[in-house]
Design a protein around this motif. Structure first.
Motif, PDB file in Angstrom:
ATOM      1  N   GLY A 122       0.870 -10.009   8.118  1.00 28.69           N
ATOM      2  CA  GLY A 122       0.859 -11.613   8.566  1.00 28.69           C
ATOM      3  C   GLY A 122       1.235 -12.573   7.437  1.00 28.69           C
ATOM      4  O   GLY A 122       1.636 -13.321   7.732  1.00 28.69           O
ATOM      5  N   ILE A 123       1.336 -12.035   5.857  1.00 27.98           N
ATOM      6  CA  ILE A 123       1.884 -12.859   4.948  1.00 27.98           C
ATOM      7  C   ILE A 123       3.119 -12.484   4.670  1.00 27.98           C
ATOM      8  O   ILE A 123       3.961 -13.006   3.821  1.00 27.98           O
ATOM      9  CB  ILE A 123       0.872 -12.507   3.774  1.00 27.98           C
ATOM     10  CG1 ILE A 123       1.008 -11.164   3.369  1.00 27.98           C
ATOM     11  CG2 ILE A 123      -0.481 -12.870   4.062  1.00 27.98           C
ATOM     12  CD1 ILE A 123       0.267 -11.119   1.869  1.00 27.98           C
ATOM     13  N   GLY A 124       3.975 -11.677   5.613  1.00 28.33           N
ATOM     14  CA  GLY A 124       5.299 -11.398   5.295  1.00 28.33           C
ATOM     15  C   GLY A 124       5.632 -10.172   4.567  1.00 28.33           C
ATOM     16  O   GLY A 124       6.987 -10.059   4.277  1.00 28.33           O
ATOM     17  N   ALA A 125       4.775  -9.505   4.201  1.00 26.33           N
ATOM     18  CA  ALA A 125       4.995  -8.053   3.407  1.00 26.33           C
ATOM     19  C   ALA A 125       6.049  -6.978   4.362  1.00 26.33           C
ATOM     20  O   ALA A 125       5.470  -6.831   5.652  1.00 26.33           O
ATOM     21  CB  ALA A 125       3.806  -7.447   2.974  1.00 26.33           C
ATOM     22  N   HIS A 126       6.756  -6.430   4.116  1.00 28.94           N
ATOM     23  CA  HIS A 126       7.706  -5.601   4.436  1.00 28.94           C
ATOM     24  C   HIS A 126       6.980  -3.878   4.116  1.00 28.94           C
ATOM     25  O   HIS A 126       7.425  -3.376   3.192  1.00 28.94           O
ATOM     26  CB  HIS A 126       9.245  -5.513   4.068  1.00 28.94           C
ATOM     27  CG  HIS A 126       9.755  -6.819   4.509  1.00 28.94           C
ATOM     28  ND1 HIS A 126      10.326  -7.189   5.871  1.00 28.94           N
ATOM     29  CD2 HIS A 126      10.082  -8.024   3.584  1.00 28.94           C
ATOM     30  CE1 HIS A 126      10.965  -8.326   5.659  1.00 28.94           C
ATOM     31  NE2 HIS A 126      10.733  -8.537   4.461  1.00 28.94           N
ATOM     32  N   LEU A 127       6.096  -3.685   5.157  1.00 31.44           N
ATOM     33  CA  LEU A 127       5.168  -2.526   4.883  1.00 31.44           C
ATOM     34  C   LEU A 127       5.984  -1.399   4.536  1.00 31.44           C
ATOM     35  O   LEU A 127       5.770  -0.606   3.499  1.00 31.44           O
ATOM     36  CB  LEU A 127       3.984  -2.203   5.940  1.00 31.44           C
ATOM     37  CG  LEU A 127       3.115  -3.471   5.941  1.00 31.44           C
ATOM     38  CD1 LEU A 127       2.334  -3.025   7.097  1.00 31.44           C
ATOM     39  CD2 LEU A 127       2.240  -3.368   4.681  1.00 31.44           C
ATOM     40  N   GLN A 128       6.775  -0.900   5.465  1.00 27.78           N
ATOM     41  CA  GLN A 128       7.509   0.467   5.472  1.00 27.78           C
ATOM     42  C   GLN A 128       8.390   0.429   4.247  1.00 27.78           C
ATOM     43  O   GLN A 128       8.590   1.425   3.367  1.00 27.78           O
ATOM     44  CB  GLN A 128       8.186   0.617   6.656  1.00 27.78           C
ATOM     45  CG  GLN A 128       6.976   0.853   7.961  1.00 27.78           C
ATOM     46  CD  GLN A 128       5.861   1.695   7.565  1.00 27.78           C
ATOM     47  OE1 GLN A 128       6.096   2.923   6.894  1.00 27.78           O
ATOM     48  NE2 GLN A 128       4.748   1.418   8.156  1.00 27.78           N
ATOM     49  N   ARG A 129       9.132  -0.702   3.972  1.00 24.74           N
ATOM     50  CA  ARG A 129      10.031  -0.682   3.056  1.00 24.74           C
ATOM     51  C   ARG A 129       9.641  -0.657   1.710  1.00 24.74           C
ATOM     52  O   ARG A 129       9.926   0.225   0.777  1.00 24.74           O
ATOM     53  CB  ARG A 129      10.907  -1.798   3.285  1.00 24.74           C
ATOM     54  CG  ARG A 129      12.211  -2.067   2.096  1.00 24.74           C
ATOM     55  CD  ARG A 129      12.645  -3.412   1.952  1.00 24.74           C
ATOM     56  NE  ARG A 129      11.602  -4.397   1.518  1.00 24.74           N
ATOM     57  CZ  ARG A 129      11.892  -5.557   1.413  1.00 24.74           C
ATOM     58  NH1 ARG A 129      13.004  -6.267   1.757  1.00 24.74           N
ATOM     59  NH2 ARG A 129      11.042  -6.485   0.801  1.00 24.74           N
ATOM     60  N   ASP A 130       8.388  -1.366   1.607  1.00 31.46           N
ATOM     61  CA  ASP A 130       7.728  -1.196   0.390  1.00 31.46           C
ATOM     62  C   ASP A 130       6.892   0.031   0.018  1.00 31.46           C
ATOM     63  O   ASP A 130       7.227   0.494  -1.231  1.00 31.46           O
ATOM     64  CB  ASP A 130       6.511  -2.449   0.324  1.00 31.46           C
ATOM     65  CG  ASP A 130       7.339  -3.707   0.089  1.00 31.46           C
ATOM     66  OD1 ASP A 130       8.223  -3.807   0.002  1.00 31.46           O
ATOM     67  OD2 ASP A 130       6.430  -4.761   0.424  1.00 31.46           O
ATOM     68  N   ARG A 131       6.456   0.689   0.935  1.00 31.50           N
ATOM     69  CA  ARG A 131       5.908   2.086   0.834  1.00 31.50           C
ATOM     70  C   ARG A 131       7.097   2.871   0.317  1.00 31.50           C
ATOM     71  O   ARG A 131       6.650   3.842  -0.529  1.00 31.50           O
ATOM     72  CB  ARG A 131       5.265   2.471   2.195  1.00 31.50           C
ATOM     73  CG  ARG A 131       4.013   1.682   2.364  1.00 31.50           C
ATOM     74  CD  ARG A 131       3.269   2.270   3.691  1.00 31.50           C
ATOM     75  NE  ARG A 131       1.971   1.261   3.986  1.00 31.50           N
ATOM     76  CZ  ARG A 131       1.440   1.111   5.013  1.00 31.50           C
ATOM     77  NH1 ARG A 131       2.018   1.890   5.960  1.00 31.50           N
ATOM     78  NH2 ARG A 131       0.591   0.505   5.137  1.00 31.50           N
ATOM     79  N   LEU A 132       8.196   2.927   1.032  1.00 34.90           N
ATOM     80  CA  LEU A 132       8.912   3.749   0.362  1.00 34.90           C
ATOM     81  C   LEU A 132       9.612   3.690  -1.194  1.00 34.90           C
ATOM     82  O   LEU A 132       9.852   4.565  -1.908  1.00 34.90           O
ATOM     83  CB  LEU A 132      10.571   3.692   1.243  1.00 34.90           C
ATOM     84  CG  LEU A 132      11.732   4.637   0.825  1.00 34.90           C
ATOM     85  CD1 LEU A 132      11.528   5.928   0.899  1.00 34.90           C
ATOM     86  CD2 LEU A 132      12.914   4.143   1.578  1.00 34.90           C
ATOM     87  N   ILE A 133       9.655   2.227  -1.567  1.00 35.92           N
ATOM     88  CA  ILE A 133       9.836   1.939  -2.967  1.00 35.92           C
ATOM     89  C   ILE A 133       8.662   2.473  -3.639  1.00 35.92           C
ATOM     90  O   ILE A 133       9.012   2.950  -4.739  1.00 35.92           O
ATOM     91  CB  ILE A 133       9.825   0.130  -2.905  1.00 35.92           C
ATOM     92  CG1 ILE A 133      11.272  -0.047  -2.390  1.00 35.92           C
ATOM     93  CG2 ILE A 133       9.994  -0.005  -4.645  1.00 35.92           C
ATOM     94  CD1 ILE A 133      11.345  -1.671  -2.268  1.00 35.92           C
ATOM     95  N   PHE A 134       7.580   2.217  -3.416  1.00 34.86           N
ATOM     96  CA  PHE A 134       6.349   2.614  -4.055  1.00 34.86           C
ATOM     97  C   PHE A 134       6.292   4.032  -4.360  1.00 34.86           C
ATOM     98  O   PHE A 134       6.043   4.516  -5.619  1.00 34.86           O
ATOM     99  CB  PHE A 134       5.118   2.132  -3.390  1.00 34.86           C
ATOM    100  CG  PHE A 134       4.893   0.693  -3.339  1.00 34.86           C
ATOM    101  CD1 PHE A 134       5.524  -0.227  -3.948  1.00 34.86           C
ATOM    102  CD2 PHE A 134       4.207   0.153  -2.356  1.00 34.86           C
ATOM    103  CE1 PHE A 134       5.304  -1.732  -4.019  1.00 34.86           C
ATOM    104  CE2 PHE A 134       3.813  -1.146  -1.990  1.00 34.86           C
ATOM    105  CZ  PHE A 134       4.517  -2.109  -2.785  1.00 34.86           C
ATOM    106  N   LEU A 135       6.785   4.768  -3.144  1.00 30.60           N
ATOM    107  CA  LEU A 135       6.610   6.362  -3.450  1.00 30.60           C
ATOM    108  C   LEU A 135       7.785   6.778  -4.292  1.00 30.60           C
ATOM    109  O   LEU A 135       7.445   7.731  -5.055  1.00 30.60           O
ATOM    110  CB  LEU A 135       6.717   6.899  -1.851  1.00 30.60           C
ATOM    111  CG  LEU A 135       6.630   8.713  -1.912  1.00 30.60           C
ATOM    112  CD1 LEU A 135       5.612   9.027  -2.385  1.00 30.60           C
ATOM    113  CD2 LEU A 135       6.858   9.247  -0.406  1.00 30.60           C
ATOM    114  N   ALA A 136       8.995   6.150  -4.107  1.00 33.16           N
ATOM    115  CA  ALA A 136      10.015   6.611  -4.977  1.00 33.16           C
ATOM    116  C   ALA A 136       9.474   6.111  -6.540  1.00 33.16           C
ATOM    117  O   ALA A 136       9.894   7.124  -7.392  1.00 33.16           O
ATOM    118  CB  ALA A 136      11.373   5.834  -4.476  1.00 33.16           C
TER     119      ALA A 136
END
Length: 351
Positions: free
Chosen positions: A247-261
């Motif tokens: 709802g606040i505009g976060a790109h959840l899946q893209r960010d999760r990939l970045i976090f995991l990497a």
């Protein structure tokens, strides 16, 4: 949230919340870390007075003190410090991404992947005379590659129209169990001497660190740490939950990939040079959260300081308390971390 303040650059590329109280906590932890740093450089079979350590650091010590501090102690001290930073920041990011306080690189198999690579390296490249057919200098690279491979295996297997945090944890636990089985298999297949060597590495130790390794570890960890600070507000968004974050505009899946990497790279860099030092990624973020709260603008640097203190302190105790024997740092982090993990499980059950 009223106690938090906002830091934002003019172009809005970097912005995060911070707590003025966290500045005081950070300063106190930094003072504790500097004190521990000096005592680590001073204590050992040859005692060097802390004032003489300072003289060595500014280039004014005598030759013996310079040799003891710069050649023998400083590489392992810096390795312990930056390994602690890498593991703690990795754990903090993982806990924020999964929204589970029990998450850590050890639990989802990243550390195990590095362990498999190391044991396989020692088993496969040992000849009949128990000598390695390739240089041992390639061992950290093998460890790092193993961690990266397992990190992306976890991501690929957990992916189905995106990444669900609980699915990621369950897949990670399964992969972790698989890596333990593979480690055991390679230790049985390899020479007995190499199995003993692998055991020490799997426990986690900074013994034998050298300046060549330090020169690789420090810039890698610093770059990843700075990047972690830059994306800290995205981790804050993850903790709001999927609907609120979207709802606040976060790109959840893209960010999760970045976090995991990012977690995989930090963990891979740490275990490549210090082995499987356990529970730091679990303990340090929890301690930091109790000190400064859950805003990642404060949590990441405080976690880094706590992790550095834990690993450096464990190494200092391991090489001085039982002298002339040296106990791996991972033994002491596990001795503290395992009961702490049980406490967290009990507390989560009560709540």
């Amino acid at each position: 949230m009223s106690r938090y303040r906002v830091f934002r650059t003019k172009n809005d590329w970097i912005s995060f919340l911070f707590d003025p109280r966290s500045m005081v906590v950070s300063a106190l932890l930094l003072l504790a870390l500097v004190t521990l740093f000096l005592f680590s450089a001073a204590l050992g079979e040859i005692f060097v007075h802390p004032l003489d350590v300072i003289k060595v650091l500014i280039g004014q010590g005598n030759e013996i003190n310079q040799m003891v501090v710069n050649s023998f102690r400083m590489p392992r001290i810096l390795t312990a410090l930056f390994v602690g930073i890498a593991l703690s920041v990795s754990g903090a990011i993982l806990q924020g991404m999964i929204r589970n306080p029990l998450a850590s690189p050890d639990i989802i198999g990243i550390t195990g992947g590095a362990g498999v690579a190391v044991v396989a390296f020692l088993a496969m490249f040992s000849n009949e005379d128990n000598a390695l057919t390739v240089s041992l200098q390639w061992l950290p690279l093998a460890s790092f590659i193993g961690a990266i491979i397992v990190g992306f295996m976890v991501y690929i297997l957990a992916y189905k129209n995106g990444i669900a945090p609980m699915t990621l944890v369950l897949i990670g636990i399964g992969i972790s169990l698989l890596t333990q089985a593979l480690i055991t298999m390679f230790m049985i297949l390899g020479p007995i001497f190499r199995a003993s060597q692998a055991n020490i590495w799997l426990t986690g130790s900074v013994y034998g660190s050298n300046w060549a390794e330090v020169k690789i570890l420090i810039p890698v960890v610093l770059v990843l740490f700075i990047f972690s600070l830059i994306i800290s507000r995205r981790i804050n968004a993850q903790e709001l939950g999927e609907e609120a974050a979207a709802g606040i505009g976060a790109h959840l899946q893209r960010d999760r990939l970045i976090f995991l990497a990012l977690c995989t790279a930090l963990t891979g860099a740490a275990v490549a040079f210090a082995g499987g030092i356990g529970f730091v990624g679990l303990m340090a973020p929890h301690i930091a959260r109790r000190l400064v709260g859950s805003s990642y603008g404060s949590l990441i640097p405080v976690s880094a300081l706590v992790g550095a203190i834990v690993v450096l302190g464990a190494d200092l105790v391991g090489r001085t308390l039982f002298s002339p024997l040296e106990v791996p740092a991972g033994v002491f982090t596990a001795a503290i971390g395992a009961p702490y993990f049980i406490f967290l499980l009990y507390k989560s059950k009560q709540s």
